[in-house]
Structure formats: C-alpha cells, structure tokens
Design a protein around this motif. Structure first.
Motif, PDB file in Angstrom:
ATOM      1  N   ILE A 136     -21.719  25.297 -47.565  1.00  0.00           N
ATOM      2  CA  ILE A 136     -20.409  24.674 -47.386  1.00  0.00           C
ATOM      3  C   ILE A 136     -19.428  25.318 -48.355  1.00  0.00           C
ATOM      4  O   ILE A 136     -19.763  25.574 -49.518  1.00  0.00           O
ATOM      5  CB  ILE A 136     -20.436  23.155 -47.669  1.00  0.00           C
ATOM      6  CG1 ILE A 136     -21.688  22.490 -47.089  1.00  0.00           C
ATOM      7  CG2 ILE A 136     -19.184  22.471 -47.125  1.00  0.00           C
ATOM      8  CD1 ILE A 136     -21.846  21.040 -47.477  1.00  0.00           C
ATOM      9  N   ASP A 137     -18.214  25.564 -47.887  1.00  0.00           N
ATOM     10  CA  ASP A 137     -17.155  26.036 -48.773  1.00  0.00           C
ATOM     11  C   ASP A 137     -16.878  24.950 -49.809  1.00  0.00           C
ATOM     12  O   ASP A 137     -16.671  23.788 -49.464  1.00  0.00           O
ATOM     13  CB  ASP A 137     -15.895  26.315 -47.945  1.00  0.00           C
ATOM     14  CG  ASP A 137     -14.776  26.957 -48.767  1.00  0.00           C
ATOM     15  OD1 ASP A 137     -14.763  26.764 -50.001  1.00  0.00           O
ATOM     16  OD2 ASP A 137     -13.934  27.634 -48.170  1.00  0.00           O
ATOM     17  N   SER A 138     -16.870  25.316 -51.080  1.00  0.00           N
ATOM     18  CA  SER A 138     -16.691  24.326 -52.149  1.00  0.00           C
ATOM     19  C   SER A 138     -15.316  23.660 -52.103  1.00  0.00           C
ATOM     20  O   SER A 138     -15.106  22.620 -52.736  1.00  0.00           O
ATOM     21  CB  SER A 138     -16.903  24.979 -53.520  1.00  0.00           C
ATOM     22  OG  SER A 138     -15.986  26.039 -53.711  1.00  0.00           O
ATOM     23  N   ASP A 145     -14.037  22.683 -49.219  1.00  0.00           N
ATOM     24  CA  ASP A 145     -14.087  21.856 -48.010  1.00  0.00           C
ATOM     25  C   ASP A 145     -14.259  20.392 -48.402  1.00  0.00           C
ATOM     26  O   ASP A 145     -15.006  20.061 -49.328  1.00  0.00           O
ATOM     27  CB  ASP A 145     -15.252  22.311 -47.133  1.00  0.00           C
ATOM     28  CG  ASP A 145     -15.194  21.731 -45.724  1.00  0.00           C
ATOM     29  OD1 ASP A 145     -14.860  20.543 -45.589  1.00  0.00           O
ATOM     30  OD2 ASP A 145     -15.491  22.477 -44.769  1.00  0.00           O
ATOM     31  N   TRP A 205     -15.860  18.210 -46.847  1.00  0.00           N
ATOM     32  CA  TRP A 205     -17.236  17.791 -46.610  1.00  0.00           C
ATOM     33  C   TRP A 205     -18.145  18.142 -47.794  1.00  0.00           C
ATOM     34  O   TRP A 205     -19.159  17.489 -48.016  1.00  0.00           O
ATOM     35  CB  TRP A 205     -17.778  18.404 -45.319  1.00  0.00           C
ATOM     36  CG  TRP A 205     -17.198  17.771 -44.093  1.00  0.00           C
ATOM     37  CD1 TRP A 205     -16.294  18.310 -43.237  1.00  0.00           C
ATOM     38  CD2 TRP A 205     -17.461  16.455 -43.611  1.00  0.00           C
ATOM     39  NE1 TRP A 205     -15.978  17.422 -42.240  1.00  0.00           N
ATOM     40  CE2 TRP A 205     -16.689  16.271 -42.453  1.00  0.00           C
ATOM     41  CE3 TRP A 205     -18.273  15.407 -44.044  1.00  0.00           C
ATOM     42  CZ2 TRP A 205     -16.706  15.089 -41.714  1.00  0.00           C
ATOM     43  CZ3 TRP A 205     -18.297  14.224 -43.310  1.00  0.00           C
ATOM     44  CH2 TRP A 205     -17.520  14.073 -42.164  1.00  0.00           C
ATOM     45  N   TYR A 206     -17.777  19.163 -48.527  1.00  0.00           N
ATOM     46  CA  TYR A 206     -18.523  19.494 -49.742  1.00  0.00           C
ATOM     47  C   TYR A 206     -18.446  18.321 -50.715  1.00  0.00           C
ATOM     48  O   TYR A 206     -19.451  17.900 -51.295  1.00  0.00           O
ATOM     49  CB  TYR A 206     -17.950  20.755 -50.382  1.00  0.00           C
ATOM     50  CG  TYR A 206     -18.659  21.188 -51.647  1.00  0.00           C
ATOM     51  CD1 TYR A 206     -19.751  22.045 -51.584  1.00  0.00           C
ATOM     52  CD2 TYR A 206     -18.234  20.743 -52.902  1.00  0.00           C
ATOM     53  CE1 TYR A 206     -20.411  22.459 -52.733  1.00  0.00           C
ATOM     54  CE2 TYR A 206     -18.883  21.130 -54.058  1.00  0.00           C
ATOM     55  CZ  TYR A 206     -19.969  21.984 -53.968  1.00  0.00           C
ATOM     56  OH  TYR A 206     -20.623  22.373 -55.105  1.00  0.00           O
ATOM     57  N   LYS A 211     -21.617  15.792 -51.660  1.00  0.00           N
ATOM     58  CA  LYS A 211     -21.957  15.851 -53.072  1.00  0.00           C
ATOM     59  C   LYS A 211     -21.925  14.445 -53.678  1.00  0.00           C
ATOM     60  O   LYS A 211     -22.825  14.032 -54.414  1.00  0.00           O
ATOM     61  CB  LYS A 211     -20.962  16.750 -53.806  1.00  0.00           C
ATOM     62  CG  LYS A 211     -21.444  17.244 -55.160  1.00  0.00           C
ATOM     63  CD  LYS A 211     -22.255  18.515 -55.001  1.00  0.00           C
ATOM     64  CE  LYS A 211     -22.534  19.160 -56.343  1.00  0.00           C
ATOM     65  NZ  LYS A 211     -23.203  20.460 -56.215  1.00  0.00           N
ATOM     66  N   PHE A 256     -25.717  22.904 -50.054  1.00  0.00           N
ATOM     67  CA  PHE A 256     -24.357  22.987 -50.595  1.00  0.00           C
ATOM     68  C   PHE A 256     -23.841  24.424 -50.642  1.00  0.00           C
ATOM     69  O   PHE A 256     -22.627  24.648 -50.594  1.00  0.00           O
ATOM     70  CB  PHE A 256     -24.296  22.329 -51.972  1.00  0.00           C
ATOM     71  CG  PHE A 256     -24.381  20.833 -51.909  1.00  0.00           C
ATOM     72  CD1 PHE A 256     -23.340  20.087 -51.392  1.00  0.00           C
ATOM     73  CD2 PHE A 256     -25.532  20.167 -52.320  1.00  0.00           C
ATOM     74  CE1 PHE A 256     -23.411  18.704 -51.298  1.00  0.00           C
ATOM     75  CE2 PHE A 256     -25.618  18.783 -52.238  1.00  0.00           C
ATOM     76  CZ  PHE A 256     -24.555  18.055 -51.717  1.00  0.00           C
ATOM     77  N   ASN A 257     -24.748  25.389 -50.691  1.00  0.00           N
ATOM     78  CA  ASN A 257     -24.320  26.787 -50.606  1.00  0.00           C
ATOM     79  C   ASN A 257     -23.812  27.140 -49.214  1.00  0.00           C
ATOM     80  O   ASN A 257     -23.147  28.164 -49.028  1.00  0.00           O
ATOM     81  CB  ASN A 257     -25.472  27.727 -50.985  1.00  0.00           C
ATOM     82  CG  ASN A 257     -25.711  27.772 -52.484  1.00  0.00           C
ATOM     83  OD1 ASN A 257     -24.845  27.372 -53.277  1.00  0.00           O
ATOM     84  ND2 ASN A 257     -26.878  28.253 -52.896  1.00  0.00           N
TER      85      ASN A 257
END
Length: 378
Positions: A188-190, A192, A194-195, A199, A185-186
């Motif tokens: 991926i842009d939070s 985004d 897809w994040y 999640k 998860f780090n």
C-alpha cells in the motif's frame, strides 16, 4: 379474524375494519364508544347490522395492514438494521402466503407448499432460509396474538414450518505473522488513506464496528489515547446504519497510542478534509461500510501474496502477538482490557494450548533429578 378497534385523539374508541361488497372493498367505521370494552361488546352487533344493510359481506384484512402493525411492534424491540432486513423478507417471501391466508382461503397445503418451495430453492442459502422462516414464524405469532388469525391456523403453521439444520463449515482462526504484515503494508502507498486505516485497525486490535465508528473527538493527541465508546451496526447491503454501544460493558475503553501511531494520525488529520470533532476518521460525515473494507483488504492481500483473512483477523493477530509477550496474569489482564474482553474470553479465544506446550510446562516443574547417573548401593 381481528377486531379493528382503535383509540382516537379525543379519547373515545372506534370500530374500523375492511368490508368487501360486490367485489369492492370499503371501510366500515363506527365511532363514539366511551371505552374499548364497550366497542368490543358492540362489535358483532354493529357488524351484523352492516351485513344486513349491504346483503353481501366478506371481511378482508390486507397484508399491508398486518405488516405495518408488525413493523411498529418490531421496531420497539430490535435494532434498526434487524428491522430493515425483516421488512425485505416480509415483502419478498411472506406477502403472497399471508394475502391468501387473510382472505379466508387457508388450507394446510398452502403452508406445506410455501415451506417446501423455500427449502427446495437452491438459490437461497440455508442460513437465509432459516432467517426467512424465523421472520415468518414471528409474524405468525404476532398475527395470532393480534387476532388476525385464530389458534387453529396458528398451530397448523407452527407444526408445518420449522428451521432447518445448517451444516456449517468450520474455519480455523489464524494470526498473520509479522513478515506477512510487513508484506501487506508494503503493498500500500504510505500516503493512501487505506494505509492509515489498516495500520490503525491492526494496532488497536478492535472490532470492525468499533473501528468504523471512531470519530475525531475520540482521539486525544495530548494524552496519546483513543477512546472506544460506541460501534457502528449496519444492515449489510442497504446503506443503513446506527450508532450503538460496544458489544459489552468492557468494550468501553481507552487505548494508548504509540508515538508512531499518534504521528500517523496527526499527519492524516492535517491532510484530510473531514477533521471536525464529529467527523468519522474513516472517511467523513458517514462511516465506511464493512463491505468496502473487505473489498479493499482482499485487493491488498492478493497483491501482497499473503493468506486471505477478514477485518477481524487484524484483531486476532494483535491479540496473539501481545499474548506471546505476556509473562504473568497481570500482562494477560492488560491485554484483555485493551481488547475489550474479559480474561476468560481472551484465554478461550486467543490462547491455543498444544501437547508440546503442555509437556514443556510439566517438565519445568518436575522434581526428578536431571542427572542421568544412578547410584547403586552395594
């Protein structure tokens, strides 16, 4: 060959079959039969009369006629994505064979050559070959039951065509560690989308078809729950999908949302353009495809430098984490309900016993005194 007898809209019956006269195909039709039995009884007489009038006769049943009837038959019995896959196989692998067969040029070499060419084709996987063979045999069974081919031909086909043995490579399922998930998860842009997708996929621990089928009306922000009551089934690579019930009865369930996940979804809904009740959470009026999810997951996994998994690995990971915190059967039952599985399936799939674990459990109930001192009576 098959008798072409059909019921008309007015309730009467007609004879309709293909006739070849001087290398030209024409349709022989005779109407006005009160019952199907009457048409069946008159079939040979009417055909012979037609032969006499036209001198030359060769009855030919087109491959497309057989296939169209088979498609109607199959679509009443299988899911749409299965029927679509069958359609492509029929056109690509079965057309040439059955065109020859239905033109009365059948011999056993045709069957053997077709089968051997398929089996020897290095560009087709063993699993695909078996799928083609299964569809071919199903079509042959339908052709026989519908009187396109006679019993002798059908028996020759089934003796020469059979599924082949597939040597499957065994792959061990695994669960990511919490450190690996943090790395994932780090990467991926939070902000985004897809994040949010991954999640929620991890948190729910649901099947990918269930995940891709989630719509906004399934989310209850007031009670902090998501209801899973359907899944998306798709014919991979075709773009076609259908909405179906979950894998089993236990698959219909409500999953509690933590404050973190609820707030994540609320913020996500406020910023996306597809937030109507029937819109899919991921991503809009149509659900995201499995292939799109896999491609994006592979990119993120490579960036994060963690073990490569599948979308189902998220489900396996969450179940493993939850089970590790269980202290009794009631806890395990709660995990099973959350996963949409029975308790037996949960234990068989996610609980992996080891010799060391067994030793520690047995040691815990040992009746032997722990003191190492021995009392010797004199």
């Amino acid at each position: 060959m098959r008798k072409g007898i059909y019921k008309e809209k007015n309730g009467s019956f007609k004879i309709c079959t293909k006739i070849k006269v001087d290398d030209k195909f024409i349709t022989f039709t005779k109407r006005g039969y009160a019952t199907k039995n009457e048409a069946d009884a008159d079939f040979e007489r009417a055909k012979q009369q037609f032969i006499k009038e036209h001198k030359q006769h060769c009855e030919v049943l087109f491959f497309k006629d057989l296939v169209e009837e088979y498609k109607v038959y199959r679509r009443r019995r299988v899911r749409i994505q299965t029927a679509r896959i069958d359609d492509s196989i029929l056109e690509k692998y079965c057309k040439e064979f059955y065109t020859k067969l239905l033109q009365d040029v059948f011999n056993i070499d045709i069957v053997e050559n077709w089968f051997n060419n398929l089996v020897d084709n290095v560009n087709v996987s063993a699993a695909r070959k078996n799928k083609v063979i299964t569809v071919f045999l199903a079509l042959s069974e339908f052709a026989y039951s519908s009187e396109y081919i006679d019993l002798e031909i059908y028996q020759k086909i089934t003796r020469k065509v059979y599924t082949i043995k597939v040597e499957r490579e065994k792959t061990d399922k695994f669960a990511w560690t919490k450190e690996e998930m943090i790395q994932f998860f780090n990467s991926i842009d939070s902000n985004d989308k897809w994040y949010v997708y991954f999640k929620v996929l991890l948190y729910l621990g649901c099947r990918i078809g269930e995940m891709n089928g989630l719509q906004w009306h399934n989310v209850d922000f007031n009670n902090s729950t998501i209801t899973i009551d359907h899944q998306i089934l798709e014919a991979t690579g075709t773009g076609h999908f259908e909405v179906a019930k979950p894998k089993n009865k236990l698959g219909v369930r409500s999953v509690y949302l933590t404050e973190e996940i609820r707030e994540l979804l609320e913020e996500y809904k406020s910023t996306c353009n597809y937030n109507k009740p029937d819109d899919y959470l991921f991503f809009g009026s149509r659900p995201i495809s499995k292939n799109s999810v896999r491609r994006e997951q592979d990119k993120i996994t490579e960036r994060a430098g963690i073990r490569r998994g599948t979308p189902h690995t998220f489900r396996h990971t969450m179940a493993t984490w939850l089970i590790a915190n269980c202290v009794d059967l009631a806890d395990l039952k709660a995990v099973a309900d959350r996963q949409g599985d029975s308790l037996s399936v949960l234990t068989d799939t996610y609980i992996h016993s080891t010799v060391n674990k067994e030793k520690s459990l047995i040691s815990a109930i040992s009746l032997k005194e722990k003191s190492s001192e021995k009392v010797i009576k004199s």
